[in-house]
Design a protein around this motif. Structure first.
Motif, PDB file in Angstrom:
ATOM      1  N   HIS A  42       0.652  -1.186  -0.064  1.00  0.00           N
ATOM      2  CA  HIS A  42       0.098   0.378  -0.107  1.00  0.00           C
ATOM      3  C   HIS A  42       1.074   1.156   0.513  1.00  0.00           C
ATOM      4  CE1 HIS A  42      -3.081   2.773   0.917  1.00  0.00           C
ATOM      5  NE2 HIS A  42      -2.561   3.658   1.905  1.00  0.00           N
ATOM      6  N   ALA A  43       1.638   1.370   0.737  1.00  0.00           N
ATOM      7  CA  ALA A  43       3.312   2.602   0.972  1.00  0.00           C
ATOM      8  C   ALA A  43       3.720   2.853  -0.024  1.00  0.00           C
ATOM      9  CB  ALA A  43       3.970   2.750   1.701  1.00  0.00           C
ATOM     10  N   LEU A  47      -0.553   6.534  -7.172  1.00  0.00           N
ATOM     11  CA  LEU A  47      -1.487   6.469  -7.058  1.00  0.00           C
ATOM     12  C   LEU A  47      -1.720   7.253  -9.332  1.00  0.00           C
ATOM     13  CD1 LEU A  47      -2.247   9.318  -4.006  1.00  0.00           C
ATOM     14  CD2 LEU A  47      -2.450   6.754  -4.654  1.00  0.00           C
ATOM     15  N   ALA A  48      -2.413   6.690  -9.336  1.00  0.00           N
ATOM     16  CA  ALA A  48      -2.957   7.016 -10.764  1.00  0.00           C
ATOM     17  C   ALA A  48      -3.895   8.344 -10.679  1.00  0.00           C
ATOM     18  CB  ALA A  48      -2.920   6.393 -11.388  1.00  0.00           C
ATOM     19  N   LEU A  49      -3.664   9.455 -10.735  1.00  0.00           N
ATOM     20  CA  LEU A  49      -4.264  11.027 -10.465  1.00  0.00           C
ATOM     21  C   LEU A  49      -4.298  11.152 -11.630  1.00  0.00           C
ATOM     22  CD1 LEU A  49      -3.331  12.206  -6.910  1.00  0.00           C
ATOM     23  CD2 LEU A  49      -5.979  10.599  -8.215  1.00  0.00           C
TER      24      LEU A  49
END
Length: 51
Positions: A42-43, A47-49
């Motif tokens: 997770h860390a 992020l695919a923003l």
């Protein structure tokens, strides 16, 4: 996937209830290992923003 550590801890509590001390300790250690593995995934996830 994130519920897996909780399921393992519950299994460890069940093992402890039935007197299987080694299995309870092993499942507790496995729950810690799975938690650390999931945190690592997770860390380090990018992020695919897209705005």
């Amino acid at each position: 996937m994130m519920a897996l550590p909780f399921v393992i801890v519950f299994a460890g509590l069940a093992f402890a209830w039935y007197g299987r001390r080694g299995w309870a300790l092993g499942s507790g250690l496995a729950a810690i290992a799975v938690t650390l593995m999931l945190f690592r995934l997770h860390a380090t996830d990018s992020l695919a923003l897209s705005f």
